[in-house]
Design a protein around this motif. Structure first.
Motif, mmCIF file in Angstrom:
data_model
loop_
_atom_site.group_PDB
_atom_site.id
_atom_site.type_symbol
_atom_site.label_atom_id
_atom_site.label_comp_id
_atom_site.label_asym_id
_atom_site.label_seq_id
_atom_site.Cartn_x
_atom_site.Cartn_y
_atom_site.Cartn_z
ATOM 1 N N ARG A 259 -28.675 -30.331 -37.084
ATOM 2 C CA ARG A 259 -28.636 -29.567 -35.843
ATOM 3 C C ARG A 259 -29.853 -29.774 -34.951
ATOM 4 N N ALA A 405 -21.225 -31.361 -26.449
ATOM 5 C CA ALA A 405 -20.372 -31.425 -27.637
ATOM 6 C C ALA A 405 -21.154 -31.888 -28.855
ATOM 7 N N LEU A 408 -23.589 -28.982 -29.933
ATOM 8 C CA LEU A 408 -22.943 -27.774 -30.462
ATOM 9 C C LEU A 408 -22.023 -28.042 -31.645
ATOM 10 N N PHE A 409 -21.341 -29.201 -31.636
ATOM 11 C CA PHE A 409 -20.299 -29.424 -32.647
ATOM 12 C C PHE A 409 -20.476 -30.697 -33.456
ATOM 13 N N GLY A 410 -21.271 -31.648 -32.969
ATOM 14 C CA GLY A 410 -21.500 -32.863 -33.730
ATOM 15 C C GLY A 410 -20.910 -34.102 -33.084
ATOM 16 N N VAL A 413 -16.828 -34.585 -32.725
ATOM 17 C CA VAL A 413 -16.205 -33.827 -31.637
ATOM 18 C C VAL A 413 -16.564 -34.451 -30.293
ATOM 19 N N ALA A 414 -17.794 -34.915 -30.146
ATOM 20 C CA ALA A 414 -18.217 -35.528 -28.885
ATOM 21 C C ALA A 414 -17.376 -36.763 -28.574
ATOM 22 N N CYS A 416 -14.367 -37.557 -29.808
ATOM 23 C CA CYS A 416 -12.973 -37.163 -29.578
ATOM 24 C C CYS A 416 -12.796 -36.569 -28.179
ATOM 25 N N ALA A 417 -13.759 -35.767 -27.749
ATOM 26 C CA ALA A 417 -13.669 -35.157 -26.420
ATOM 27 C C ALA A 417 -13.716 -36.219 -25.330
#
Length: 662
Positions: A259, A405, A408-410, A413-414, A416-417
């Motif tokens: 993180r 992304a 906050l999420f890794g 996720v970045a 994929c977004a």
């Protein structure tokens, strides 16, 4: 050496400012302060023609009736958009002054009151190719009965009427007015004095229209960074390099994971994007433009983004997701093909702007889409305006999404977004642009070197020069009225990769004959060089060929068992090569010096296909990728270091005169 000429003809030649200085002398002094090395005053058109006849470089012309900030003249003199640029004002039309209609920054019509968007500002920069016409026109005007007050307007109108490419420099925030009487001059002087020139220039360094994230989360404070960079003596190229360092550091942190590292990476990515905006703002603020700087900025933007994709792909894989690198490869491929369509659609619109309105089809759904888009773009600040600018997923939104992304999420996720939003944006823009282009029916590939921008190699070049066979002529019958793009580019681009991947998926070992068939199908795209690229969808050809080459290389790597990071690296090098071509197209630069050594799309694909048949796909990807990278770097050094230095050492030709057109 830069030459500026003030045409001291007409009533304005006798006007004096509040300080008692003649307006003509004031303009001459302003040109010198704007960086012009030689300033001459021409008393009439005959003297103007004589001065122009001795010029071999761009010439700056102004009438004696212009009251403006010095920065206005400096901006005109240093404008990077093209060799011939005209000052355009929002003043109301007046007798004897040319009105201007502009589209996409180009002057497309003069003295067309119905569609006028401004008036000629009485100053222009003329490129060397246009000087012969201007000399002849000035000599003809000098021999005829021409009103001295409108002489420069008539020369400008004639230049536009002959089809010269003239860019418009519109005055914004600063002040410029053409004056004809003492009262006009006093009012213009007061307006000029009321504006802080430096503050206006700093505000002008920010793009007039930008995307939502950039406008509200970057440009609100980036001008302060720009001014600080100017005071520190940083160059735009130096700021670009710092931005690259920030992006690389962010990519490393995304790859490390955890993180704290992800949050730090997100912050660095945001700051890197701020600096990416600052380099352009600094160039506009200091008027420090160069072809090298523009090319480097374009290339660095793409390289930074793809390095971040690599960091995210490695981070997702390191976190346990098997296909992290695959997502990074998909994101890079998607974004590159999108950028290719963006570039060529822009070229299409520029070509449409240069054509008479009657020549551009405005009926049907294409006309309605054009009208709707124009209406939304004119309604700046509205919800629909910002939605339209955001839904296309511009660079600011991409970097903001990746930073948030990932933090906050890794990394997974970045990526994929980015892929989901990017795919939706591509579908939206691709569908609308295809409809608009189909109805506009403006060919664009016929205006460029098709073989260069298809990235054809020596095999296709020889194929293009040979006489087509009867079978080829039969196949080419489908290449009519724009269908040739689908038949000769899109289908051969997609089918080989699909065939290879399906064969790999169905069996552990892909038969060699499948690779041979896939390669032959892909090489059918060479037939496109036989077709005349004059269809309404021909602007899709470069993007389709890029997609085909990337997909084929990816499929060869997957079938051959190559590491995913190696496939990413090879496609990354290919994107550098292709972005070099599009950057040169946008900056109006010639082909890369070593372009022939890049082998062309067909040469590279044949080598990879043969390597897959021989079972050495990984070795081929590594070797060919390294070779292409060396060729790219050597080409950059030749184009921007060696050849310019050699040109500076070469003595200029003697004898004076004007360089002939072309």
């Amino acid at each position: 050496m830069t030459l500026a000429i003030v045409l001291a003809a007409g009533p304005a030649a006798g006007l004096t400012t509040d300080s008692g200085e003649r307006l003509v002398d004031r303009l001459a002094g302003q040109w010198r302060r704007a960086g012009v090395t030689e300033v001459r005053v021409a008393a009439d058109l005959a003297e103007l023609a004589a001065l122009l006849a001795a010029a071999t470089a761009p010439v700056l012309l102004s009438g004696a009736d212009l009251m403006a900030h010095t920065a206005v003249l400096k901006h005109l003199a240093t404008s990077p958009v093209g060799p011939t640029v005209a000052l355009v004002l929002t003043d109301p039309p007046a007798p004897g002054r040319a009105t201007v209609r502009e589209d996409r920054g180009q002057v497309v019509a003069v003295d067309d009151p119905a569609g006028a968007t401004g008036v000629f500002g009485g100053a222009l920069r003329v490129g060397p190719a246009e000087l012969p016409y201007l000399i002849a026109a000035a000599e003809r005007a000098a021999a005829g009965a021409v009103d001295p007050a409108s002489a420069l307007d008539q020369l400008f109108a004639g230049l536009a009427a002959r089809g010269s490419l003239i860019f418009a420099h519109r005055v914004r925030l600063l002040v410029a007015h053409r004056v004809g009487t003492e009262a006009d001059l006093r009012a213009a002087e007061a307006a000029v004095a009321a504006v802080d020139e430096d503050k206006a220039e700093l505000r002008l360094s920010v793009k007039e229209r930008d995307d939502f994230f950039t406008t509200f989360f970057v440009s609100t404070w980036s001008p302060y960074v720009t001014k600080a960079a100017a005071r520190l003596g940083l160059s735009p190229t130096g700021v670009t390099m710092i931005s690259v360092a920030f992006a690389v550091a962010a990519a490393v942190l995304f790859g490390v994971g955890g993180r704290p590292a992800l949050v730090a990476g997100g912050v660095l990515l945001y700051l890197g994007f701020v600096l990416d905006c600052v380099d352009g703002q600094l160039a506009r603020y200091t008027r420090n433009f160069s072809a090298w700087g523009g090319w480097l900025d374009t290339m660095a933007d793409r390289a930074k983004e793809y390095v971040v994709y690599a960091g995210l792909g490695y981070g997702a894989t390191h976190a346990g997701f098997r296909y992290g690198w695959a997502l990074a490869i998909a994101a890079m491929t998607l974004q590159t093909v999108r950028h290719m369509t963006d570039t060529w659609y822009g070229v299409l619109h520029d070509e449409a702007a240069r054509r008479p309105r009657a020549a551009v089809e405005e009926a049907g759904i294409g006309g309605k889409l054009n009208a709707a888009s124009t209406k939304v773009q004119a309604d700046t600040g509205s919800v629909s305006y910002w939605l339209k600018r955001t839904v296309v997923f511009p660079i600011g939104e991409r970097w903001a999404l990746m930073a948030l992304a990932a933090a906050l999420f890794g990394p997974l996720v970045a990526l994929c977004a980015v892929l989901v939003w990017g795919t939706l944006a591509f579908a939206y823009t691709g569908a609308l642009r295809t409809l608009r282009a189909w109805w506009m029916r403006v060919p664009v590939m016929t205006t460029v070197d098709v073989i260069l921008h298809r990235d054809d190699g020596p095999v296709v070049r020889r194929f293009a020069a040979a006489r087509p066979s009867g079978l080829e002529r039969l196949l080419l019958r489908g290449a009519r009225r724009g269908v040739g793009v689908l038949w000769l580019a899109v289908l051969p681009a997609v089918a080989p990769a699909v065939l290879l991947l399906l064969a790999w998926r169905w069996g552990s070992d892909t038969p060699r004959w499948v690779v041979v068939v896939a390669l032959l199908v892909w090489l059918l795209a060479a037939l496109g060089v036989r077709a005349t690229p004059d269809g309404p969808l021909d602007w899709l050809i470069p993007a389709a060929l890029r997609a085909g080459e990337y997909l084929f290389a990816i499929a060869v790597g997957v079938v051959g068992g190559a590491p995913a990071w190696l496939i990413f690296g090879y496609v990354f090098v290919l994107t550098l090569h292709h972005y070099d071509l599009t950057a040169r197209l946008e900056k109006r630069q010639v082909a890369p010096p070593l372009h022939a050594a890049s082998l062309g799309w067909e040469g590279r694909s044949v080598l990879l296909g043969l390597a897959a048949i021989a079972g050495i796909a990984s070795i081929a990807l590594a070797t060919l990728g390294a070779y292409l990278l060396v060729v790219f770097v050597a080409s950059v050094v030749l184009a921007w270091v060696v050849l310019p230095a050699r040109a500076r050492r070469t003595p200029a030709p003697t004898g004076g005169g004007v360089r002939s057109p072309g």
